[in-house]
Write a protein that holds these residues in place. Structure first.
Motif, PDB file in Angstrom:
ATOM      1  N   VAL A   1       0.846  -1.200   0.000  1.00  0.00           N
ATOM      2  CA  VAL A   1       0.000   0.000   0.000  1.00  0.00           C
ATOM      3  C   VAL A   1       0.881   1.250   0.000  1.00  0.00           C
ATOM      4  O   VAL A   1       0.633   2.194  -0.754  1.00  0.00           O
ATOM      5  CB  VAL A   1      -0.959   0.000   1.212  1.00  0.00           C
ATOM      6  CG1 VAL A   1      -1.785   1.276   1.242  1.00  0.00           C
ATOM      7  CG2 VAL A   1      -1.865  -1.225   1.176  1.00  0.00           C
ATOM      8  N   ARG A   2       1.905   1.238   0.807  1.00  0.00           N
ATOM      9  CA  ARG A   2       2.817   2.394   0.864  1.00  0.00           C
ATOM     10  C   ARG A   2       3.460   2.652  -0.499  1.00  0.00           C
ATOM     11  O   ARG A   2       3.500   3.790  -0.974  1.00  0.00           O
ATOM     12  CB  ARG A   2       3.905   2.184   1.924  1.00  0.00           C
ATOM     13  CG  ARG A   2       4.820   3.400   2.070  1.00  0.00           C
ATOM     14  CD  ARG A   2       5.836   3.223   3.184  1.00  0.00           C
ATOM     15  NE  ARG A   2       6.571   1.983   3.139  1.00  0.00           N
ATOM     16  CZ  ARG A   2       7.613   1.742   2.329  1.00  0.00           C
ATOM     17  NH1 ARG A   2       8.023   2.663   1.490  1.00  0.00           N
ATOM     18  NH2 ARG A   2       8.234   0.586   2.365  1.00  0.00           N
ATOM     19  N   HIS A   3       3.919   1.597  -1.155  1.00  0.00           N
ATOM     20  CA  HIS A   3       4.547   1.752  -2.475  1.00  0.00           C
ATOM     21  C   HIS A   3       3.547   2.291  -3.495  1.00  0.00           C
ATOM     22  O   HIS A   3       3.904   3.139  -4.317  1.00  0.00           O
ATOM     23  CB  HIS A   3       5.132   0.428  -2.955  1.00  0.00           C
ATOM     24  CG  HIS A   3       6.329  -0.024  -2.184  1.00  0.00           C
ATOM     25  ND1 HIS A   3       7.520   0.660  -2.161  1.00  0.00           N
ATOM     26  CD2 HIS A   3       6.501  -1.088  -1.373  1.00  0.00           C
ATOM     27  CE1 HIS A   3       8.382   0.025  -1.386  1.00  0.00           C
ATOM     28  NE2 HIS A   3       7.789  -1.035  -0.876  1.00  0.00           N
ATOM     29  N   ALA A   4       2.323   1.804  -3.466  1.00  0.00           N
ATOM     30  CA  ALA A   4       1.293   2.274  -4.403  1.00  0.00           C
ATOM     31  C   ALA A   4       1.013   3.759  -4.180  1.00  0.00           C
ATOM     32  O   ALA A   4       0.907   4.530  -5.141  1.00  0.00           O
ATOM     33  CB  ALA A   4       0.018   1.450  -4.236  1.00  0.00           C
ATOM     34  N   ILE A   5       0.910   4.164  -2.919  1.00  0.00           N
ATOM     35  CA  ILE A   5       0.664   5.574  -2.610  1.00  0.00           C
ATOM     36  C   ILE A   5       1.838   6.423  -3.087  1.00  0.00           C
ATOM     37  O   ILE A   5       1.646   7.454  -3.743  1.00  0.00           O
ATOM     38  CB  ILE A   5       0.431   5.761  -1.102  1.00  0.00           C
ATOM     39  CG1 ILE A   5      -0.924   5.168  -0.706  1.00  0.00           C
ATOM     40  CG2 ILE A   5       0.502   7.244  -0.719  1.00  0.00           C
ATOM     41  CD1 ILE A   5      -1.159   5.095   0.791  1.00  0.00           C
ATOM     42  N   GLU A   6       3.042   6.010  -2.769  1.00  0.00           N
ATOM     43  CA  GLU A   6       4.226   6.778  -3.167  1.00  0.00           C
ATOM     44  C   GLU A   6       4.346   6.876  -4.683  1.00  0.00           C
ATOM     45  O   GLU A   6       4.778   7.903  -5.211  1.00  0.00           O
ATOM     46  CB  GLU A   6       5.484   6.148  -2.583  1.00  0.00           C
ATOM     47  CG  GLU A   6       5.581   6.325  -1.077  1.00  0.00           C
ATOM     48  CD  GLU A   6       6.725   5.541  -0.454  1.00  0.00           C
ATOM     49  OE1 GLU A   6       7.322   4.672  -1.128  1.00  0.00           O
ATOM     50  OE2 GLU A   6       7.011   5.788   0.739  1.00  0.00           O
ATOM     51  N   ARG A   7       3.942   5.850  -5.374  1.00  0.00           N
ATOM     52  CA  ARG A   7       4.074   5.811  -6.830  1.00  0.00           C
ATOM     53  C   ARG A   7       3.012   6.643  -7.539  1.00  0.00           C
ATOM     54  O   ARG A   7       3.306   7.357  -8.499  1.00  0.00           O
ATOM     55  CB  ARG A   7       4.013   4.363  -7.296  1.00  0.00           C
ATOM     56  CG  ARG A   7       4.265   4.191  -8.753  1.00  0.00           C
ATOM     57  CD  ARG A   7       4.430   2.731  -9.107  1.00  0.00           C
ATOM     58  NE  ARG A   7       4.572   2.602 -10.533  1.00  0.00           N
ATOM     59  CZ  ARG A   7       4.382   1.504 -11.200  1.00  0.00           C
ATOM     60  NH1 ARG A   7       4.073   0.397 -10.541  1.00  0.00           N
ATOM     61  NH2 ARG A   7       4.517   1.455 -12.496  1.00  0.00           N
ATOM     62  N   PHE A   8       1.759   6.555  -7.089  1.00  0.00           N
ATOM     63  CA  PHE A   8       0.663   7.150  -7.836  1.00  0.00           C
ATOM     64  C   PHE A   8      -0.005   8.350  -7.152  1.00  0.00           C
ATOM     65  O   PHE A   8      -0.724   9.104  -7.805  1.00  0.00           O
ATOM     66  CB  PHE A   8      -0.407   6.099  -8.129  1.00  0.00           C
ATOM     67  CG  PHE A   8       0.089   4.979  -8.980  1.00  0.00           C
ATOM     68  CD1 PHE A   8       0.349   5.155 -10.329  1.00  0.00           C
ATOM     69  CD2 PHE A   8       0.335   3.731  -8.431  1.00  0.00           C
ATOM     70  CE1 PHE A   8       0.824   4.119 -11.114  1.00  0.00           C
ATOM     71  CE2 PHE A   8       0.804   2.674  -9.211  1.00  0.00           C
ATOM     72  CZ  PHE A   8       1.054   2.877 -10.563  1.00  0.00           C
ATOM     73  N   LEU A   9       0.193   8.515  -5.858  1.00  0.00           N
ATOM     74  CA  LEU A   9      -0.496   9.575  -5.109  1.00  0.00           C
ATOM     75  C   LEU A   9       0.487  10.405  -4.290  1.00  0.00           C
ATOM     76  O   LEU A   9       0.374  10.489  -3.064  1.00  0.00           O
ATOM     77  CB  LEU A   9      -1.566   8.950  -4.190  1.00  0.00           C
ATOM     78  CG  LEU A   9      -2.684   8.202  -4.878  1.00  0.00           C
ATOM     79  CD1 LEU A   9      -3.480   7.372  -3.877  1.00  0.00           C
ATOM     80  CD2 LEU A   9      -3.588   9.167  -5.629  1.00  0.00           C
ATOM     81  N   PRO A  10       1.429  11.044  -4.950  1.00  0.00           N
ATOM     82  CA  PRO A  10       2.452  11.802  -4.212  1.00  0.00           C
ATOM     83  C   PRO A  10       1.968  13.186  -3.790  1.00  0.00           C
ATOM     84  O   PRO A  10       2.391  14.203  -4.325  1.00  0.00           O
ATOM     85  CB  PRO A  10       3.588  11.891  -5.221  1.00  0.00           C
ATOM     86  CG  PRO A  10       2.880  11.958  -6.543  1.00  0.00           C
ATOM     87  CD  PRO A  10       1.665  11.067  -6.381  1.00  0.00           C
ATOM     88  N   PHE A  11       1.089  13.247  -2.784  1.00  0.00           N
ATOM     89  CA  PHE A  11       0.544  14.517  -2.323  1.00  0.00           C
ATOM     90  C   PHE A  11       1.380  15.189  -1.245  1.00  0.00           C
ATOM     91  O   PHE A  11       1.061  16.269  -0.804  1.00  0.00           O
ATOM     92  CB  PHE A  11      -0.883  14.345  -1.772  1.00  0.00           C
ATOM     93  CG  PHE A  11      -1.898  14.030  -2.831  1.00  0.00           C
ATOM     94  CD1 PHE A  11      -2.152  14.935  -3.839  1.00  0.00           C
ATOM     95  CD2 PHE A  11      -2.588  12.842  -2.816  1.00  0.00           C
ATOM     96  CE1 PHE A  11      -3.090  14.676  -4.820  1.00  0.00           C
ATOM     97  CE2 PHE A  11      -3.527  12.567  -3.786  1.00  0.00           C
ATOM     98  CZ  PHE A  11      -3.779  13.477  -4.788  1.00  0.00           C
ATOM     99  N   GLU A  12       2.419  14.553  -0.809  1.00  0.00           N
ATOM    100  CA  GLU A  12       3.204  15.092   0.310  1.00  0.00           C
ATOM    101  C   GLU A  12       3.862  16.401  -0.067  1.00  0.00           C
ATOM    102  O   GLU A  12       4.247  16.701  -1.094  1.00  0.00           O
ATOM    103  CB  GLU A  12       4.263  14.088   0.741  1.00  0.00           C
ATOM    104  CG  GLU A  12       3.617  12.854   1.324  1.00  0.00           C
ATOM    105  CD  GLU A  12       4.654  11.890   1.792  1.00  0.00           C
ATOM    106  OE1 GLU A  12       5.079  12.034   2.946  1.00  0.00           O
ATOM    107  OE2 GLU A  12       5.029  11.008   1.037  1.00  0.00           O
TER     108      GLU A  12
END
Length: 77
Positions: free
Chosen positions: A66-77
């Motif tokens: 899940v963390r990798h998917a977020i970092e890859r496709f949802l970089p809102f940070e």
């Protein structure tokens, strides 16, 4: 002893669908993140960046997939 529930792909999908993002059942974390990103690009999902930040802040209980998917496709940070 404390038992902690990990945030897995099903939890990730459930949180995204709670925001109104239409994601097929049994979608893997990458697919969930891709669909969420595409939906957000087409029509901003106001709560999505906050959800992503909340999940990333819970890195101790967030499964790596899940963390990798977020970092890859949802970089809102």
């Amino acid at each position: 002893m404390m038992i902690v529930e990990l945030i897995d792909g099903d939890d990730f999908r459930a949180q995204l669908t709670a925001l109104g993002i239409d994601i097929p059942e049994h979608a893997d974390p990458d697919t969930c993140a891709q669909i969420a990103a595409e939906t957000h690009r087409k029509q901003a999902v106001a709560e999505l960046p906050a959800l992503v930040r909340k999940l990333i802040d819970q890195k101790d209980i967030l499964l790596p997939s899940v963390r990798h998917a977020i970092e890859r496709f949802l970089p809102f940070e």
